[in-house]
Motif scaffolding. Sequence first.
Motif, mmCIF file in Angstrom:
data_model
loop_
_atom_site.group_PDB
_atom_site.id
_atom_site.type_symbol
_atom_site.label_atom_id
_atom_site.label_comp_id
_atom_site.label_asym_id
_atom_site.label_seq_id
_atom_site.Cartn_x
_atom_site.Cartn_y
_atom_site.Cartn_z
ATOM 1 N N ILE A 91 0.930 -1.273 0.108
ATOM 2 C CA ILE A 91 0.305 0.044 -0.120
ATOM 3 C C ILE A 91 0.866 1.336 0.052
ATOM 4 O O ILE A 91 1.695 1.645 0.944
ATOM 5 C CB ILE A 91 -1.077 0.083 1.206
ATOM 6 C CG1 ILE A 91 -1.506 -1.437 1.410
ATOM 7 C CG2 ILE A 91 -1.880 1.156 1.088
ATOM 8 C CD1 ILE A 91 -2.485 -1.486 2.745
ATOM 9 N N PRO A 92 0.784 1.958 -1.146
ATOM 10 C CA PRO A 92 1.784 3.036 -1.042
ATOM 11 C C PRO A 92 1.162 4.434 -0.557
ATOM 12 O O PRO A 92 -0.006 4.514 -0.626
ATOM 13 C CB PRO A 92 1.908 3.305 -2.614
ATOM 14 C CG PRO A 92 0.860 2.790 -3.279
ATOM 15 C CD PRO A 92 0.223 1.720 -2.215
ATOM 16 N N PHE A 93 1.868 5.237 -0.253
ATOM 17 C CA PHE A 93 1.411 6.539 0.359
ATOM 18 C C PHE A 93 2.346 7.489 0.138
ATOM 19 O O PHE A 93 3.508 7.413 0.068
ATOM 20 C CB PHE A 93 0.808 6.612 1.907
ATOM 21 C CG PHE A 93 1.994 6.496 2.860
ATOM 22 C CD1 PHE A 93 2.563 7.388 3.572
ATOM 23 C CD2 PHE A 93 2.150 4.844 3.136
ATOM 24 C CE1 PHE A 93 3.513 7.120 4.538
ATOM 25 C CE2 PHE A 93 3.215 4.737 4.050
ATOM 26 C CZ PHE A 93 3.809 5.812 4.880
ATOM 27 N N ASN A 94 1.905 8.794 0.027
ATOM 28 C CA ASN A 94 3.001 9.920 -0.328
ATOM 29 C C ASN A 94 2.611 11.362 0.067
ATOM 30 O O ASN A 94 1.279 11.664 0.357
ATOM 31 C CB ASN A 94 2.594 9.987 -2.001
ATOM 32 C CG ASN A 94 3.129 11.357 -2.911
ATOM 33 O OD1 ASN A 94 2.602 12.158 -2.883
ATOM 34 N ND2 ASN A 94 4.534 11.123 -2.865
ATOM 35 N N ALA A 95 3.636 12.081 0.341
ATOM 36 C CA ALA A 95 3.352 13.440 0.529
ATOM 37 C C ALA A 95 4.214 14.153 -0.623
ATOM 38 O O ALA A 95 5.319 13.710 -0.992
ATOM 39 C CB ALA A 95 3.851 13.883 2.141
ATOM 40 N N ASN A 96 3.794 15.332 -1.045
ATOM 41 C CA ASN A 96 4.339 16.123 -2.017
ATOM 42 C C ASN A 96 4.252 17.573 -2.141
ATOM 43 O O ASN A 96 3.571 18.233 -1.198
ATOM 44 C CB ASN A 96 3.701 15.572 -3.539
ATOM 45 C CG ASN A 96 2.351 15.884 -3.670
ATOM 46 O OD1 ASN A 96 1.765 16.816 -3.828
ATOM 47 N ND2 ASN A 96 1.612 14.725 -3.384
ATOM 48 N N ALA A 97 5.079 18.398 -2.883
ATOM 49 C CA ALA A 97 5.024 19.656 -2.681
ATOM 50 C C ALA A 97 3.986 20.512 -3.559
ATOM 51 O O ALA A 97 4.061 21.686 -3.724
ATOM 52 C CB ALA A 97 6.530 20.380 -3.305
ATOM 53 N N GLY A 98 2.828 19.586 -3.999
ATOM 54 C CA GLY A 98 1.988 20.388 -4.723
ATOM 55 C C GLY A 98 1.682 19.938 -5.887
ATOM 56 O O GLY A 98 0.756 20.184 -6.698
ATOM 57 N N TYR A 99 2.655 19.246 -6.311
ATOM 58 C CA TYR A 99 2.635 18.573 -7.894
ATOM 59 C C TYR A 99 2.006 17.391 -7.954
ATOM 60 O O TYR A 99 1.994 16.698 -9.117
ATOM 61 C CB TYR A 99 4.112 18.926 -8.422
ATOM 62 C CG TYR A 99 4.462 20.375 -8.641
ATOM 63 C CD1 TYR A 99 3.751 21.322 -9.655
ATOM 64 C CD2 TYR A 99 5.532 20.712 -7.596
ATOM 65 C CE1 TYR A 99 4.161 22.615 -9.602
ATOM 66 C CE2 TYR A 99 5.819 22.154 -7.732
ATOM 67 C CZ TYR A 99 5.111 22.847 -8.656
ATOM 68 O OH TYR A 99 5.652 24.218 -8.667
ATOM 69 N N GLY A 100 1.754 16.800 -6.993
ATOM 70 C CA GLY A 100 1.184 15.352 -7.155
ATOM 71 C C GLY A 100 2.174 14.084 -6.927
ATOM 72 O O GLY A 100 3.402 14.456 -6.469
ATOM 73 N N VAL A 101 1.887 12.999 -7.167
ATOM 74 C CA VAL A 101 2.572 11.900 -7.030
ATOM 75 C C VAL A 101 3.582 11.679 -8.127
ATOM 76 O O VAL A 101 4.348 10.824 -8.053
ATOM 77 C CB VAL A 101 1.644 10.534 -6.412
ATOM 78 C CG1 VAL A 101 0.961 9.990 -7.692
ATOM 79 C CG2 VAL A 101 2.684 9.641 -5.825
ATOM 80 N N GLY A 102 3.407 12.147 -9.327
ATOM 81 C CA GLY A 102 4.195 11.760 -10.441
ATOM 82 C C GLY A 102 3.614 10.322 -11.032
ATOM 83 O O GLY A 102 2.553 10.028 -10.798
ATOM 84 N N SER A 103 4.911 9.649 -11.069
ATOM 85 C CA SER A 103 4.935 8.126 -11.523
ATOM 86 C C SER A 103 5.189 7.269 -10.300
ATOM 87 O O SER A 103 5.312 6.022 -10.706
ATOM 88 C CB SER A 103 5.901 7.852 -12.506
ATOM 89 O OG SER A 103 7.334 8.202 -12.204
ATOM 90 N N GLY A 104 5.188 7.873 -9.165
ATOM 91 C CA GLY A 104 5.559 6.990 -8.243
ATOM 92 C C GLY A 104 4.657 5.791 -7.856
ATOM 93 O O GLY A 104 5.149 4.746 -7.606
ATOM 94 N N PHE A 105 3.258 5.896 -7.742
ATOM 95 C CA PHE A 105 2.461 4.979 -7.469
ATOM 96 C C PHE A 105 2.784 3.914 -8.532
ATOM 97 O O PHE A 105 2.598 2.651 -8.322
ATOM 98 C CB PHE A 105 1.116 5.342 -7.385
ATOM 99 C CG PHE A 105 0.781 6.069 -5.894
ATOM 100 C CD1 PHE A 105 1.744 6.229 -4.968
ATOM 101 C CD2 PHE A 105 -0.384 6.613 -5.936
ATOM 102 C CE1 PHE A 105 1.330 6.772 -3.943
ATOM 103 C CE2 PHE A 105 -0.863 7.290 -4.770
ATOM 104 C CZ PHE A 105 0.184 7.579 -3.753
ATOM 105 N N GLN A 106 2.792 4.202 -9.682
ATOM 106 C CA GLN A 106 2.783 3.276 -10.972
ATOM 107 C C GLN A 106 4.296 2.423 -10.878
ATOM 108 O O GLN A 106 4.153 1.383 -11.025
ATOM 109 C CB GLN A 106 2.718 3.912 -12.157
ATOM 110 C CG GLN A 106 2.819 3.014 -13.552
ATOM 111 C CD GLN A 106 1.779 2.088 -13.435
ATOM 112 O OE1 GLN A 106 0.523 2.350 -13.209
ATOM 113 N NE2 GLN A 106 2.134 0.725 -13.654
ATOM 114 N N THR A 107 5.095 3.161 -10.238
ATOM 115 C CA THR A 107 6.464 2.507 -10.081
ATOM 116 C C THR A 107 6.398 1.434 -9.082
ATOM 117 O O THR A 107 6.929 0.424 -9.330
ATOM 118 C CB THR A 107 7.664 3.390 -10.220
ATOM 119 O OG1 THR A 107 7.777 4.453 -10.841
ATOM 120 C CG2 THR A 107 8.937 2.843 -9.813
ATOM 121 N N VAL A 108 5.711 1.556 -7.987
ATOM 122 C CA VAL A 108 5.383 0.698 -6.930
ATOM 123 C C VAL A 108 4.909 -0.341 -7.533
ATOM 124 O O VAL A 108 5.425 -1.671 -7.408
ATOM 125 C CB VAL A 108 4.727 1.355 -5.834
ATOM 126 C CG1 VAL A 108 4.027 0.289 -4.850
ATOM 127 C CG2 VAL A 108 5.356 2.310 -5.290
#
Length: 209
Positions: free
Chosen positions: A141-158
């Motif tokens: 289960i992925p979770f993310n904090a970002n600077a306002g530009y979203g998660v990018g490709s992070g969840f897909q890479t997981v």
Amino acid sequence: MLKHHQSNKEMKNAIVLLIIIGTWFTSGCSNAQPMSPKNILIVYLSRTNNTKAIAEIIRNNVGGKLVALELEKPYPENYQATVQQVVKENETGYLPLLNTKIDSIQNYDVVFVGFPTWDMQLPPPMKSFLHQYDLSGKTVIPFNANAGYGVGSGFQTVKDLCPNSKVLEGFSIRGGVERDGVYLVIKDEKAKEAEREVRKWLQKIKLMK
């Protein structure tokens, strides 16, 4: 006489079938029990402590073991120097060595992986973790904090790095903006708001009632 014998036989078959179906439902219910805290691992990478704050909220709601990813050679304190290093690592596919060691990864059924968005991608240290540990057969289960530009490709890479895992819907929230000198923002009232959002997400993915 033959008809009476057949009806008795049919009745017995029906009773056996009901018992089998009842057994299925009972075993299904027992498998649907909430996860035991000892079965949950929460691994996170956090530079400004916003991802750490979300990791702690998750632990407070579902239990589990909290583990921070640490590198053998930490990134520079200077933000721009770190940005340049991360861009180069992403371009070359370099996986930084981890100082963090997790014993008995096989004992965990559920693994949360938390990370900030770096270069609009999954940070290299989290890529290192997912390459180093086999999470096959586990719920990731992925979770993310970002600077306002979203998660990018992070969840897909997981998902790509965990092809034999069940990867659930991830959680993303706006955190700090280190570039502008804004660090930990998930505190005080913002932390309460984040807790409400995390709880709604955990309920949605059926990890808590």
